[in-house]
Design an enzyme around this catalytic site. Structure first.
Site, PDB file in Angstrom:
ATOM      1  N   HIS A 306       1.047  -1.435  -0.190  1.00 16.28           N
ATOM      2  CA  HIS A 306      -0.104   0.083  -0.318  1.00 16.28           C
ATOM      3  C   HIS A 306       1.433   1.116  -0.793  1.00 16.28           C
ATOM      4  O   HIS A 306       1.640   0.962  -0.075  1.00 16.28           O
ATOM      5  CB  HIS A 306      -1.131  -0.381   1.593  1.00 16.28           C
ATOM      6  CG  HIS A 306      -2.353   0.877   1.490  1.00 16.28           C
ATOM      7  ND1 HIS A 306      -1.901   2.279   1.008  1.00 16.28           N
ATOM      8  CD2 HIS A 306      -2.886   0.015   0.680  1.00 16.28           C
ATOM      9  CE1 HIS A 306      -3.552   2.686   1.310  1.00 16.28           C
ATOM     10  NE2 HIS A 306      -4.244   1.746   0.548  1.00 16.28           N
ATOM     11  N   ASP A 364      -8.210  -5.454   0.417  1.00 19.28           N
ATOM     12  CA  ASP A 364      -8.553  -6.339  -0.627  1.00 19.28           C
ATOM     13  C   ASP A 364      -7.956  -7.660  -1.255  1.00 19.28           C
ATOM     14  O   ASP A 364      -8.552  -8.691  -1.795  1.00 19.28           O
ATOM     15  CB  ASP A 364      -7.702  -5.699  -2.394  1.00 19.28           C
ATOM     16  CG  ASP A 364      -8.098  -4.021  -2.754  1.00 19.28           C
ATOM     17  OD1 ASP A 364      -7.487  -3.187  -2.854  1.00 19.28           O
ATOM     18  OD2 ASP A 364      -9.632  -4.326  -2.604  1.00 19.28           O
TER      19      ASP A 364
HETATM   20  C1  SDX Z   1      -5.933   0.128  -2.434  1.00 21.27           C
HETATM   21  O1  SDX Z   1      -4.216   4.462  -2.045  1.00 21.27           O
HETATM   22  C2  SDX Z   1      -5.752   3.608  -1.377  1.00 21.27           C
HETATM   23  O2  SDX Z   1      -5.664   4.236   0.417  1.00 21.27           O
HETATM   24  C3  SDX Z   1      -6.061   2.876  -2.120  1.00 21.27           C
HETATM   25  C4  SDX Z   1      -6.688   1.707  -1.231  1.00 21.27           C
HETATM   26  C5  SDX Z   1      -8.347   2.421  -1.196  1.00 21.27           C
HETATM   27  O3  SDX Z   1      -9.027   1.828   0.143  1.00 21.27           O
HETATM   28  O4  SDX Z   1      -8.488   3.068  -2.129  1.00 21.27           O
HETATM   29  O5  SDX Z   1      -6.368   1.339  -0.097  1.00 21.27           O
HETATM   30  C6  SDX Z   1      -7.436   0.811  -1.891  1.00 21.27           C
HETATM   31  O6  SDX Z   1      -6.027   0.554  -4.125  1.00 21.27           O
HETATM   32  C7  SDX Z   1      -5.089  -1.258  -2.297  1.00 21.27           C
HETATM   33  C8  SDX Z   1      -4.328  -1.259  -3.083  1.00 21.27           C
HETATM   34  C9  SDX Z   1      -4.737  -2.262  -3.905  1.00 21.27           C
HETATM   35  N1  SDX Z   1      -3.695  -2.841  -4.813  1.00 21.27           N
HETATM   36  C10 SDX Z   1      -3.134  -3.795  -4.786  1.00 21.27           C
HETATM   37  O7  SDX Z   1      -3.428  -4.504  -3.769  1.00 21.27           O
HETATM   38  C11 SDX Z   1      -2.234  -4.260  -6.124  1.00 21.27           C
HETATM   39  C12 SDX Z   1      -0.729  -4.700  -5.524  1.00 21.27           C
HETATM   40  N2  SDX Z   1      -0.641  -3.443  -4.294  1.00 21.27           N
HETATM   41  C13 SDX Z   1       1.139  -2.874  -5.343  1.00 21.27           C
HETATM   42  O8  SDX Z   1       0.568  -2.740  -7.455  1.00 21.27           O
HETATM   43  C14 SDX Z   1       1.631  -2.094  -4.879  1.00 21.27           C
HETATM   44  O9  SDX Z   1       2.294  -2.394  -3.597  1.00 21.27           O
HETATM   45  C15 SDX Z   1       0.560  -0.590  -4.513  1.00 21.27           C
HETATM   46  C16 SDX Z   1       0.094   0.047  -5.956  1.00 21.27           C
HETATM   47  C17 SDX Z   1      -0.792  -0.461  -3.949  1.00 21.27           C
HETATM   48  C18 SDX Z   1       1.520   0.958  -3.779  1.00 21.27           C
HETATM   49  O10 SDX Z   1       2.440   0.946  -4.996  1.00 21.27           O
HETATM   50  P1  SDX Z   1       3.328   2.084  -4.574  1.00 21.27           P
HETATM   51  O11 SDX Z   1       3.301   3.047  -3.465  1.00 21.27           O
HETATM   52  O12 SDX Z   1       3.902   2.932  -6.114  1.00 21.27           O
HETATM   53  O13 SDX Z   1       5.312   1.955  -4.072  1.00 21.27           O
HETATM   54  P2  SDX Z   1       5.613   0.715  -5.726  1.00 21.27           P
HETATM   55  O14 SDX Z   1       4.703   0.124  -6.659  1.00 21.27           O
HETATM   56  O15 SDX Z   1       7.004   1.823  -5.678  1.00 21.27           O
HETATM   57  O16 SDX Z   1       6.162  -0.600  -4.255  1.00 21.27           O
HETATM   58  C19 SDX Z   1       7.479  -0.530  -3.392  1.00 21.27           C
HETATM   59  C20 SDX Z   1       8.156  -1.632  -3.948  1.00 21.27           C
HETATM   60  C21 SDX Z   1       8.499  -1.861  -4.890  1.00 21.27           C
HETATM   61  O17 SDX Z   1       9.823  -2.656  -5.369  1.00 21.27           O
HETATM   62  P3  SDX Z   1      11.585  -1.992  -5.432  1.00 21.27           P
HETATM   63  O18 SDX Z   1      10.831  -0.942  -6.522  1.00 21.27           O
HETATM   64  O19 SDX Z   1      11.586  -0.762  -4.321  1.00 21.27           O
HETATM   65  O20 SDX Z   1      11.907  -2.253  -5.370  1.00 21.27           O
HETATM   66  O21 SDX Z   1       7.591  -2.630  -3.151  1.00 21.27           O
HETATM   67  C22 SDX Z   1       7.294  -3.667  -4.222  1.00 21.27           C
HETATM   68  C23 SDX Z   1       7.233  -2.792  -5.547  1.00 21.27           C
HETATM   69  O22 SDX Z   1       7.854  -4.153  -6.214  1.00 21.27           O
HETATM   70  N3  SDX Z   1       6.064  -3.704  -4.200  1.00 21.27           N
HETATM   71  C24 SDX Z   1       5.875  -5.555  -4.701  1.00 21.27           C
HETATM   72  C25 SDX Z   1       4.135  -5.079  -3.978  1.00 21.27           C
HETATM   73  N4  SDX Z   1       3.471  -4.262  -4.273  1.00 21.27           N
HETATM   74  C26 SDX Z   1       5.114  -3.098  -4.189  1.00 21.27           C
HETATM   75  N5  SDX Z   1       5.907  -6.469  -4.333  1.00 21.27           N
HETATM   76  C27 SDX Z   1       5.204  -7.813  -4.641  1.00 21.27           C
HETATM   77  N6  SDX Z   1       3.480  -7.426  -4.677  1.00 21.27           N
HETATM   78  C28 SDX Z   1       3.405  -6.339  -4.432  1.00 21.27           C
HETATM   79  N7  SDX Z   1       2.135  -6.305  -4.028  1.00 21.27           N
END
Ligand code: SDX
Length: 430
Positions: A306, A364
C-alpha cells in the site's frame, strides 16, 4: 509545533515557505508561490510526498495502521455503527442523533429507484460486458436524467445529488449484476435496510420469496463501511480533479469509478482472488512468492502492499474476521482459497523482502474470498467497492466545492521533449 517556515536555497538565492500544521499527522510546506519565487516546479510523480488539499474527512497513519473517519476509528464504526450512519458522518462531520439518522435513512430510502428510462441503457450492453463498464456508463448517464441536481453552486442541489448517488448506486450495481447473469431486474424495497435491500435486489428472483440472511446483510454492511473513504487515494483524487473544473457530481463519480477499476487500486480485489485461484494450492505458494520478489517478473502479490500503510491495513484485519463469520454462517468449513490466502500471508509476513519493503495485506486481500462466499462473481467485486466508496467520493467532492479557496487543478511538468524546430515539407523528410 513545527517552525513556521522552511528555507530553500535554489537558483539565485534563499527562499522561505510557510510550514502548516494539521490537527494530527505530517505538517506541510506551502510551496504554492515556489514557481513565482524561483521559476521552478516541484517534481513528485505519483505524489508520494505531495498533499493535494486540506481535508477534515479521513485520516490514515500508515506507520501505525490507523484509519479514522472524522476522528472515529474504523474498528469502532465497523463494530458499533452501520453504513448509512457512516455516510452521514462522512458527509456532515458528526455522528447523527436518532432523529437525524431516521430522517437521513428515510431520504436515502426514497431515492433508491432510478428513472425507468434508464433500464433501456442496460439493453445496449452485451450480456458479457464487465459490470464496471456498465457502472461507468450508467453513472455518467445519471446527469442526463437528473438535471435538477447538477448545479454545483446550489447547496440544495449538491445535497440532493449526494443523496441520489448514495441511494442509487446499489440499485445500479444490482441491475448490472442481474443484466450480466440474464435475470430480471429486482426493484428496491423500502421496507428493507440499505444492505439487505442490496442483497435482495441482487439475489431475489420473481418466482419465489427471497429472505435476506441478517448475518450476511450485517457482513455486507460492514464491508461497505470499510470501503467508504480513504483520504486522497487515486480515485478520490480523480473525483476532486474532475470536480475542480465545475463538472457535475454524476460525471465526477463516473470518473472515480473508471480510476478505481485499475488492478493497482480497486480492481485488486478481483485480481487477488484470481491470483489465489492461479496459485491453486498451498505447495505452489513459494514459486509465486519468488516471482513477486523477482525484479524481472511483473507479477505482484495482489492484495499486498500500500502507498500509505507500512503496517497492517486495519481494514484487512476486520475483513479477515468478517470472512470467517460469513464462511461460518454459510457452513463453509474449508475454503481452499482461504487456506492459500492464510498460508500466503504467513509466508510473506516472515519473508525478508516483504518485511524490508513493509508490504502487508491490504483491504483487497480477504475481500474477494468473502464476496465470493456471499454469492458475487469475481467481476462484481470492484463494483461493490465503487458502491461503498461513492459516499467518500461525494463527501470529498462536496468538501472541495464548498472550499472558497479551491481552484481548478492544473499540475505542471518537467518537459524533456524536442526543443523548438521548424516544419519540414514531406518531400524533404528522410
Ligand atoms: C487500494 O491509496 C489507497 O488508499 C487505495 C485503497 C483505498 O481504499 O482507496 O487502499 C485501495 O487500492 C489498495 C491497494 C490495492 N492494490 C494492490 O493490492 C495491488 C498490489 N499492490 C501494489 O501494486 C502496490 O503495493 C500499490 C500499488 C498498492 C502501491 O504501490 P506504490 O506505493 O507505488 O509502491 P511501489 O509500487 O513503488 O512498491 C514499492 C516496492 C517496489 O519494489 P522496489 O521498486 O522498491 O524494489 O515494493 C514492491 C515494488 O516492486 N511491491 C511489491 C508489491 N507492492 C509493492 N512487490 C510484490 N508484490 C506487491 N504487491
Amino acid at each position: 509545533m513545527a517552525d513556521n517556515n522552511a528555507k530553500l536555497h535554489v537558483g539565485s538565492g534563499d527562499h522561505a515557505f510557510n510550514v502548516l500544521d494539521g490537527s494530527i499527522g505530517p505538517s506541510v510546506v506551502n510551496i504554492s508561490s515556489l514557481y513565482k519565487d524561483t521559476g521552478m516546479f516541484t517534481y513528485d510523480p505519483g505524489f508520494t510526498s505531495t498533499a493535494s488539499c486540506e481535508s477534515k474527512i479521513t485520516y490514515i497513519d500508515g506507520d501505525e495502521g490507523t484509519l479514522l473517519y472524522r476522528g472515529y476509528p474504523i474498528e469502532q464504526l465497523a463494530d458499533h455503527g452501520d453504513f448509512l450512519e457512516t455516510c452521514y458522518l462522512l458527509l456532515y462531520g458528526e455522528l447523527p442523533t436518532k432523529a437525524q439518522k431516521d430522517d437521513f435513512v428515510n431520504r436515502v430510502t426514497y431515492h433508491t429507484m432510478i428513472h425507468e428510462q434508464m433500464n433501456r441503457f442496460f439493453a445496449g450492453f452485451r450480456r458479457d460486458a464487465h459490470p464496471m463498464a456498465i457502472m461507468c456508463g450508467t453513472v455518467g448517464a445519471l446527469s442526463a436524467f437528473y438535471h435538477d441536481s447538477t448545479d454545483i453552486t446550489d447547496p440544495h442541489q449538491r445535497m440532493v445529488a449526494s443523496l441520489r448517488m448514495i441511494a442509487k448506486m446499489p440499485t445500479i450495481a444490482a441491475m448490472a449484476y442481474k443484466y450480466h447473469v440474464g435475470q430480471p431486474f429486482v426493484y428496491p424495497r423500502n421496507n428493507l435496510d440499505y444492505s439487505s435491500n442490496f442483497l435482495h435486489m441482487c439475489f431475489a428472483v420473481p418466482c419465489e420469496e427471497y429472505k435476506v440472511n441478517p448475518v450476511l446483510a450485517r457482513a455486507m454492511d460492514r464491508i461497505f463501511i470499510l470501503h467508504a473513504d480513504h483520504e486522497q487515494n487515486a480515485s478520490t483524487s480523480t473525483v476532486r480533479l474532475a470536480g475542480s473544473s465545475g463538472a457535475n457530481p454524476f460525471a465526477c463519480i463516473a470518473a472515480g469509478i473508471a480510476c478505481l477499476w485499475g488492478p493497482a487500486h480497486g480492481g485488486a480485489n478481483e485480481a487477488a482472488l484470481s491470483m489465489l485461484a492461479e496459485i491453486g494450492s498451498v505447495d505452489q505458494i513459494p514459486e509465486y512468492v519468488a516471482r513477486a520478489k523477482d525484479k524481472n517478473d511483473p507479477f505482484r502479490l495482489m492484495g499486498f502492499g500500500h502507498r500509505v500503510y507500512k503496517n497492517y491495513d486495519p481494514r484487512a484485519k476486520i475483513m479477515q474476521k468478517t470472512c470467517h463469520e460469513v464462511l461460518g454462517e454459510l457452513g463453509i468449513k474449508d475454503d481452499p482459497l482461504l487456506d492459500i490466502a492464510m498460508e500466503l500471508e504467513k509466508i510473506a509476513l516472515n519473508d525478508e523482502y516483504f518485511i524490508e519493503k513493509k508490504l502487508y495485506p491490504n483491504i483487497d486481500f480477504y475481500s474477494g474470498i468473502t464476496l465470493r462466499a456471499l454469492g458475487f462473481p469475481t467481476n462484481m467485486f470492484t463494483v461493490l467497492f465503487a458502491l461503498a466508496r461513492t459516499v467518500g467520493w461525494i463527501a470529498q467532492w462536496k468538501e472541495m466545492v464548498e472550499d472558497p479557496s479551491q481552484r481548478i487543478g492544473r499540475p505542471r511538468q518537467l518537459y524533456t521533449g524536442a526543443t523548438r524546430r521548424d516544419y519540414t515539407p514531406i518531400d524533404q523528410r528522410r
